[in-house]
Write a protein that holds these residues in place. Sequence first.
Motif, PDB file in Angstrom:
ATOM      1  N   ASN A  28     -20.187  59.560  61.131  1.00  0.00           N
ATOM      2  CA  ASN A  28     -20.633  60.100  62.408  1.00  0.00           C
ATOM      3  C   ASN A  28     -19.782  59.556  63.546  1.00  0.00           C
ATOM      4  O   ASN A  28     -18.988  60.272  64.096  1.00  0.00           O
ATOM      5  CB  ASN A  28     -22.140  59.899  62.631  1.00  0.00           C
ATOM      6  N   ASN A  29     -19.890  58.278  63.901  1.00  0.00           N
ATOM      7  CA  ASN A  29     -19.146  57.759  65.054  1.00  0.00           C
ATOM      8  C   ASN A  29     -17.930  56.921  64.697  1.00  0.00           C
ATOM      9  O   ASN A  29     -17.113  56.622  65.564  1.00  0.00           O
ATOM     10  CB  ASN A  29     -20.077  56.951  65.955  1.00  0.00           C
TER      11      ASN A  29
ATOM     12  N   ASN B  94     -18.435  68.150  64.359  1.00  0.00           N
ATOM     13  CA  ASN B  94     -18.934  68.235  62.985  1.00  0.00           C
ATOM     14  C   ASN B  94     -18.025  69.149  62.170  1.00  0.00           C
ATOM     15  O   ASN B  94     -17.570  70.176  62.662  1.00  0.00           O
ATOM     16  CB  ASN B  94     -20.353  68.796  62.955  1.00  0.00           C
TER      17      ASN B  94
ATOM     18  N   THR C 199     -14.521  57.988  65.588  1.00  0.00           N
ATOM     19  CA  THR C 199     -14.609  59.434  65.371  1.00  0.00           C
ATOM     20  C   THR C 199     -15.637  60.095  66.291  1.00  0.00           C
ATOM     21  O   THR C 199     -16.053  61.224  66.044  1.00  0.00           O
ATOM     22  CB  THR C 199     -14.955  59.746  63.902  1.00  0.00           C
ATOM     23  N   GLU C 200     -16.036  59.391  67.356  1.00  0.00           N
ATOM     24  CA  GLU C 200     -17.063  59.920  68.265  1.00  0.00           C
ATOM     25  C   GLU C 200     -16.696  61.273  68.861  1.00  0.00           C
ATOM     26  O   GLU C 200     -17.564  62.110  69.100  1.00  0.00           O
ATOM     27  CB  GLU C 200     -17.339  58.936  69.395  1.00  0.00           C
TER      28      GLU C 200
ATOM     29  N   ILE D  42     -17.535  65.026  58.973  1.00  0.00           N
ATOM     30  CA  ILE D  42     -18.186  64.477  60.165  1.00  0.00           C
ATOM     31  C   ILE D  42     -19.500  65.238  60.307  1.00  0.00           C
ATOM     32  O   ILE D  42     -19.507  66.480  60.350  1.00  0.00           O
ATOM     33  CB  ILE D  42     -17.337  64.641  61.437  1.00  0.00           C
ATOM     34  N   ASN D  43     -20.600  64.479  60.356  1.00  0.00           N
ATOM     35  CA  ASN D  43     -21.918  65.093  60.422  1.00  0.00           C
ATOM     36  C   ASN D  43     -22.830  64.205  61.261  1.00  0.00           C
ATOM     37  O   ASN D  43     -23.097  63.078  60.898  1.00  0.00           O
ATOM     38  CB  ASN D  43     -22.492  65.269  59.016  1.00  0.00           C
ATOM     39  N   ARG D  44     -23.270  64.744  62.376  1.00  0.00           N
ATOM     40  CA  ARG D  44     -24.185  63.985  63.262  1.00  0.00           C
ATOM     41  C   ARG D  44     -25.556  64.581  63.235  1.00  0.00           C
ATOM     42  O   ARG D  44     -25.794  65.708  63.109  1.00  0.00           O
ATOM     43  CB  ARG D  44     -23.657  63.975  64.680  1.00  0.00           C
TER      44      ARG D  44
END
Length: 85
Positions: free
Chosen positions: A14-15, A63, A58-59, A83-85
Amino acid sequence: IDRGTLKLYPNPANNSLNVKIKSKKPLFSKISITDASGRNIYSYNWESSEYSSLNINTESYRNGLYFVTVANDDFISTEKLIINR
């Protein structure tokens, strides 16, 4: 770098993302991250030791699917990153 000694974690991320390399000798490697369309969004020249870890922020990444490539004179490896938030 021997096969299986490149690790990405956490994945999905995620970040931040950690890239870990285990090698038999110090290496000068180029790390690049490309998005699913092939656009390069990150590039870094890295001098790694036998057990090295690099943290990448990776902020700002959206996604989706990315590809992390580590390349040097002896080795090239590409791993999928989500990337998955």
